[in-house]
Design a protein around this motif. Structure first.
Motif, short mmCIF file in Angstrom:
data_model
loop_
_atom_site.label_atom_id
_atom_site.label_comp_id
_atom_site.label_asym_id
_atom_site.label_seq_id
_atom_site.Cartn_x
_atom_site.Cartn_y
_atom_site.Cartn_z
N LYS A 1 0.83 -1.22 0.00
CA LYS A 1 0.00 0.00 0.00
C LYS A 1 0.86 1.27 0.00
CE LYS A 1 -2.30 -0.91 3.71
NZ LYS A 1 -1.92 -2.32 3.85
N SER A 2 1.78 1.32 0.96
CA SER A 2 2.55 2.56 1.10
C SER A 2 3.47 2.77 -0.10
CB SER A 2 3.37 2.52 2.40
OG SER A 2 2.49 2.36 3.50
N SER A 3 4.08 1.70 -0.60
CA SER A 3 4.95 1.83 -1.78
C SER A 3 4.14 2.33 -2.96
CB SER A 3 5.58 0.49 -2.17
OG SER A 3 6.09 -0.17 -1.05
N ALA B 1 2.02 3.69 11.11
CA ALA B 1 2.30 4.74 10.11
C ALA B 1 3.73 4.64 9.60
CB ALA B 1 2.05 6.11 10.75
N ASN B 2 3.90 4.50 8.31
CA ASN B 2 5.26 4.45 7.76
C ASN B 2 5.38 5.09 6.39
OD1 ASN B 2 3.95 2.58 6.21
ND2 ASN B 2 5.58 1.07 6.27
N LEU B 3 4.31 5.74 5.95
CA LEU B 3 4.35 6.37 4.63
C LEU B 3 5.47 7.41 4.55
CD1 LEU B 3 3.09 6.63 1.80
CD2 LEU B 3 1.46 8.28 2.76
N ALA C 1 -3.10 7.50 6.98
CA ALA C 1 -4.19 7.20 7.92
C ALA C 1 -3.99 5.81 8.52
CB ALA C 1 -5.53 7.30 7.22
N ASP C 2 -2.79 5.28 8.40
CA ASP C 2 -2.47 4.03 9.08
C ASP C 2 -2.12 4.40 10.51
OD1 ASP C 2 -1.50 1.70 10.11
OD2 ASP C 2 -0.27 1.20 8.38
N LEU C 3 -3.14 4.35 11.37
CA LEU C 3 -2.96 4.93 12.70
C LEU C 3 -2.15 4.01 13.62
CD1 LEU C 3 -6.50 6.51 13.10
CD2 LEU C 3 -4.42 7.58 12.26
N VAL D 1 -4.71 8.70 0.37
CA VAL D 1 -4.84 8.34 1.78
C VAL D 1 -4.45 6.87 1.97
CG1 VAL D 1 -6.41 8.29 3.76
CG2 VAL D 1 -6.78 9.97 1.95
N ASP D 2 -3.33 6.68 2.62
CA ASP D 2 -2.80 5.33 2.86
C ASP D 2 -3.47 4.77 4.12
OD1 ASP D 2 -1.25 3.05 3.00
OD2 ASP D 2 0.62 4.11 3.47
N LEU D 3 -4.18 3.67 3.98
CA LEU D 3 -4.92 3.12 5.12
C LEU D 3 -4.13 2.04 5.85
CD1 LEU D 3 -8.42 2.69 3.46
CD2 LEU D 3 -7.61 4.58 4.86
MG MG Z 1 2.00 0.78 4.88
#
Ligand code: MG
Ligand code: ADP
Length: 302
Positions: free
Chosen positions: A18-20, A46-48, A41-43, A121-123
Motif C-alpha cells: 500500500k505505502s509503496s 504509520a510508515n508512509l 491514515a495508518d494509525l 490516503v494510505d490506510l
Molecule cells: Mg503501509
C-alpha cells in the motif's frame, strides 16, 4: 468534480505494498503537474513518511486530534517529491488505532477541504470499521492485493466489509435497516443472501426508498484494483478473476487498473527513503507504475 480528488488505498492484509504504491503513484502524479497531498491514515503502523524521505515528521495526526494544532494544514510537511506534502499518521499512540467516531469524522471532513488536486490516503491493514470507514468515505478507493490466495481473499473480505459498513452508515440509527443488511453480511444465516443484487431486490418490496438509496451509493463508488508483486502472466489473470467475483457478489464495479511486477527496486529505494520511480528503477518497474498512474488519472478525471 470533487476537489481534491481523494483516493484511499486499502488492502485488508498488511505488507502487500500500500505505502509503496501510494508513494510511487503520488510521485508520478506530481510529475504530471498535479498538486498531491499524502495522508498516512495508518494509525497503528504509520510508515508512509519513510517512503517519502521524511525521517521523523515534526507533527502528526495526533497533534491535530488532541487539539494542540487547530488546522490540519499546519501538520503537513514537505516530502522529497517536489510539489507534494504529507500529513503523517500517529506512530506511537496505540489508543489511536481505534479512534473515537468523532475523531474519525473530523479527519474525514477536514481532509476533503485541503488544497490539492489529488489526496492519496494510505490506510492501515485490517478490515475493522475504522479502516473501512475511511475507505467508504471517499469517492475513489484503490484496493491492492498481492497474488497469493490469502491476499486476494482478504481483499474480497475488505471490500465486502466496506460495502456492508457503507450501506449501514447511510441509515444512522435505523435498527430495522441494519437488521436487514445483516441478511447480506451474514449470508449463511437463515434467510440470508449470497449476492448484494438479490438482497437489494428482496429489500425493495418493503423498503423501496432505502433499497434505491443503497443502489445509488454503490453505483457512485469507484473502486480500483491494483495487483502487486506479480511474477507471471497467470498472476495477472488473478486480478481479472477477483474483479469478476466482486462484481457478481458485491455489485461493485472494480476497475482493474494494472499490476506492479515483483522487483528489488522497491525495497532498495525504500532503504534510501525514496519512491522507486524517482530512484532510477528498471524499465519494467517504471512502466508498471506509469500504466497504473495513467489509468488512475483517466478514471478520476473523466
Ligand atoms: Mg503501509
Ligand atoms: N512490487 C514489489 N516487489 C517486491 N517487493 C515489494 C513490492 N511492493 C512492495 N514490496 C515490499 O513489500 C514490503 C511491504 O510494502 P509496503 O508498501 O510497506 O506495504 P504495506 O503498506 O501494504 O504494509 C516492503 O518491504 C516493500 O519493499
Amino acid at each position: 468534480m470533487e476537489r481534491p480528488i481523494v483516493i484511499s488505498v486499502g488492502s485488508g492484509k498488511g505488507g502487500v505494498g500500500k505505502s509503496s504504491l501510494t508513494a510511487n503513484v503520488g510521485a508520478l502524479l506530481a510529475g504530471k503537474g498535479y498538486r498531491v497531498g499524502f495522508v498516512d491514515a495508518d494509525l497503528e503502523g504509520a510508515n508512509l513518511h519513510l517512503c517519502l524521505g521524511v525521517r521523523r515528521p515534526r507533527l502528526n495526526l495526533q497533534d491535530y486530534l488532541s487539539g494542540r494544532v487547530k488546522d490540519l494544514r499546519e501538520i503537513a510537511v514537505e516530502t522529497i517529491v517536489p510539489g507534494t506534502w504529507l500529513v503523517s499518521g500517529a506512530s506511537d499512540i496505540l489508543q489511536l488505532s481505534n479512534p473515537r467516531f468523532g475523531h474519525k469524522q473530523k479527519i474525514i471532513t477536514n481532509l476533503k477541504k485541503l488544497d490539492a488536486d489529488y489526496l492519496l490516503v494510505d490506510l492501515g491493514a485490517g478490515t475493522d470499521n475504522t479502516v473501512v470507514d475511511f475507505f467508504g468515505s471517499f469517492s475513489y478507493g484503490i484496493v491492492i492485493a498481492d497474488v497469493l490466495p490469502a491476499s486476494v481473499e482478504t481483499a474480497y473480505g475488505f471490500l465486502k466489509n466496506a460495502t456492508v459498513r457503507g450501506l449501514s452508515r447511510l441509515f444512522p440509527g435505523r435498527k430495522d435497516i441494519h437488521e436487514q443488511i445483516r441478511r447480506f453480511s451474514d449470508s449463511r444465516a437463515p434467510g440470508g443472501f449470497a449476492t448484494l443484487e438479490r438482497f437489494l431486490a428482496s429489500l425493495a418490496a418493503a423498503f423501496p426508498a432505502e433499497s434505491r438509496a443503497m443502489k445509488e451509493w454503490i453505483a457512485a463508488r469507484r473502486i480500483l484494483l491494483v495487483l502487486n508483486m506479480v511474477r507471471s502472466r497467470e498472476d495477472v489473470a488473478a486480478g481479472a478473476r477477483l474483479a469478476e467475483i466482486v462484481k457478481k457478489y458485491l455489485s461493485v464495479n472494480l476497475f482493474y487498473v494494472g499490476y506492479v511486477a515483483y522487483t528489488n527496486d522497491i525495497r532498495r529505494s525504500l532503504r534510501r527513503l525514496r519512491p522507486a520511480v524517482l530512484d532510477g528503477p528498471s524499465a519494467q518497474t517504471r512502466e508498471c507504475f506509469a500504466a497504473v498512474t495513467a489509468n488512475i488519472e483517466a478514471l478520476t478525471r473523466g
